[in-house]
Design an enzyme around this catalytic site. Structure first.
Site, mmCIF file in Angstrom:
data_model
loop_
_atom_site.group_PDB
_atom_site.id
_atom_site.type_symbol
_atom_site.label_atom_id
_atom_site.label_comp_id
_atom_site.label_asym_id
_atom_site.label_seq_id
_atom_site.Cartn_x
_atom_site.Cartn_y
_atom_site.Cartn_z
ATOM 1 N N GLY A 9 -10.660 10.729 -3.804
ATOM 2 C CA GLY A 9 -10.564 11.611 -4.706
ATOM 3 C C GLY A 9 -9.383 12.767 -5.365
ATOM 4 O O GLY A 9 -9.801 13.415 -6.067
ATOM 5 N N PRO A 13 -0.616 10.541 -10.800
ATOM 6 C CA PRO A 13 0.235 10.382 -12.291
ATOM 7 C C PRO A 13 0.399 8.897 -12.481
ATOM 8 O O PRO A 13 0.816 7.909 -11.703
ATOM 9 C CB PRO A 13 1.384 11.169 -12.151
ATOM 10 C CG PRO A 13 1.345 12.003 -10.770
ATOM 11 C CD PRO A 13 0.558 11.489 -10.128
ATOM 12 N N GLY A 18 11.116 5.766 -10.385
ATOM 13 C CA GLY A 18 11.594 5.178 -9.129
ATOM 14 C C GLY A 18 13.001 5.108 -8.665
ATOM 15 O O GLY A 18 13.603 5.042 -9.896
ATOM 16 N N TYR A 48 15.410 2.834 1.005
ATOM 17 C CA TYR A 48 16.308 2.988 -0.199
ATOM 18 C C TYR A 48 17.295 3.809 0.165
ATOM 19 O O TYR A 48 18.451 3.821 -0.549
ATOM 20 C CB TYR A 48 15.457 3.747 -1.086
ATOM 21 C CG TYR A 48 14.416 2.986 -1.891
ATOM 22 C CD1 TYR A 48 14.134 1.500 -1.474
ATOM 23 C CD2 TYR A 48 13.450 3.537 -2.799
ATOM 24 C CE1 TYR A 48 12.993 0.897 -2.131
ATOM 25 C CE2 TYR A 48 12.371 2.895 -3.259
ATOM 26 C CZ TYR A 48 12.240 1.534 -2.925
ATOM 27 O OH TYR A 48 11.226 0.808 -3.659
ATOM 28 N N HIS A 106 5.904 -0.540 3.659
ATOM 29 C CA HIS A 106 6.529 -1.082 2.484
ATOM 30 C C HIS A 106 6.501 -2.653 2.488
ATOM 31 O O HIS A 106 6.561 -3.220 1.274
ATOM 32 C CB HIS A 106 7.926 -0.660 2.932
ATOM 33 C CG HIS A 106 8.851 -0.817 1.574
ATOM 34 N ND1 HIS A 106 10.108 -0.021 1.467
ATOM 35 C CD2 HIS A 106 8.697 -1.417 0.495
ATOM 36 C CE1 HIS A 106 10.827 -0.358 0.417
ATOM 37 N NE2 HIS A 106 10.044 -1.247 -0.488
#
Length: 282
Positions: A9, A13, A18, A48, A106
């Site tokens: 629910g 966006p 990234g 990262y 990941h």
């Protein structure tokens, strides 16, 4: 900014920024430009090594936390149940946040089945709003679906016009899982970017070939993270909401030859097994 609704629910966006393969200093320089351009969805990962920089840039932006959608990811070393809870907290600490909007596993290796229960606990504790998977093939997604009390809300995989993932989408139809596409522009592949179909449509709509591809993603209901360090390109990548491709044009793109740029191996590559101390970030 167009939003997609996930199976819990909540909304996500449709376009994000990234920070894959960006150093901490690059994040500090360019993420503020992306936020200034209008990006409110930011995608990082513990692997990262730039969560600290993301957190600093977000804090410095002055944007209310509730207006931002922050994603991070855990690498397979974090999956075992006990470790997963520890590493969820560690990511939050590096980001300097009380919660993230989305946390993904990941890579499809290791003890992701037991770890999923820890991810569900993180949702119930309010540390994570939504949870999902990245790079998982259907048979491993099914392992999660079979034991999940909270289904994956998002699946992040390679998606572009040369690899549209229609087969996987069909297999997951009815789950409500939102797809996110990495390599949305083919990792800069000139052959893809210069396809005559895109050139013709760009001329018709007064857009660039890249904007045509991103518009195709939008109408395919794919969340994308088109990577760029160029502030003008950041703005261009958001300028796709004032036109719409028709059915024939979408079909023409869908009918392009299919072949992925990267095949996720069944067994973990060496780099996945390498132990990393994710706290060592600057």
């Amino acid at each position: 900014m167009q939003q997609f609704t996930m199976n819990n629910g909540l909304t996500i966006p449709s376009i994000g920024y990234g920070v894959f393969q960006m150093s901490g200093n690059e994040v500090r320089e360019h993420l503020p430009e992306a936020i200034q351009a209008g990006y409110r969805h930011i995608d990082t990962a513990n692997a990262y090594f730039n969560e600290v920089a993301v957190g600093e840039a977000v804090k410095a932006s002055g944007i209310n936390r509730e207006e931002l959608f922050i994603t991070t990811k855990l690498f397979p070393q974090s999956y075992p149940y006990e470790q997963c809870g520890i590493d969820v907290d560690a990511s939050l600490e590096r980001l300097g946040m009380d919660y993230v909007d989305l946390m993904l596993f990941h890579q499809p290796y290791g003890d992701y089945v037991s770890g999923w229960k820890s991810m569900e606990e993180a949702v119930k504790a309010g540390k994570v709003k939504s949870i999902g998977l990245s790079n998982f093939p259907m048979h491993k997604i099914q392992e999660i679906l079979d034991i999940a009390d909270i289904k994956p809300a998002v699946l992040q995989v390679e998606i572009n016009p040369y690899w549209n993932q229609h087969e996987l989408k069909s297999q997951l139809e009815g789950t409500g899982i939102v797809f996110e596409g990495w390599y949305p522009l083919g990792h800069g592949d000139r052959k893809l970017l210069e396809e005559p179909t895109f050139t013709e449509l760009a001329d018709k709509y007064g857009k660039t070939n890249m904007q045509i591809i991103l518009r195709w993603h939008l109408q395919e209901d794919n969340v994308t993270f088109p990577k760029t360090l160029n502030a003008q390109h950041m703005r261009d990548n958001l300028d796709i909401f004032d036109f719409e491709l028709d059915t024939d044009e979408m079909n023409a793109i869908d009918n392009l030859p299919q072949n992925p740029y990267y095949q996720v191996p069944e067994e973990p590559p060496v780099f996945v097994l390498t132990h990393n101390d994710y706290s060592q970030q600057v």
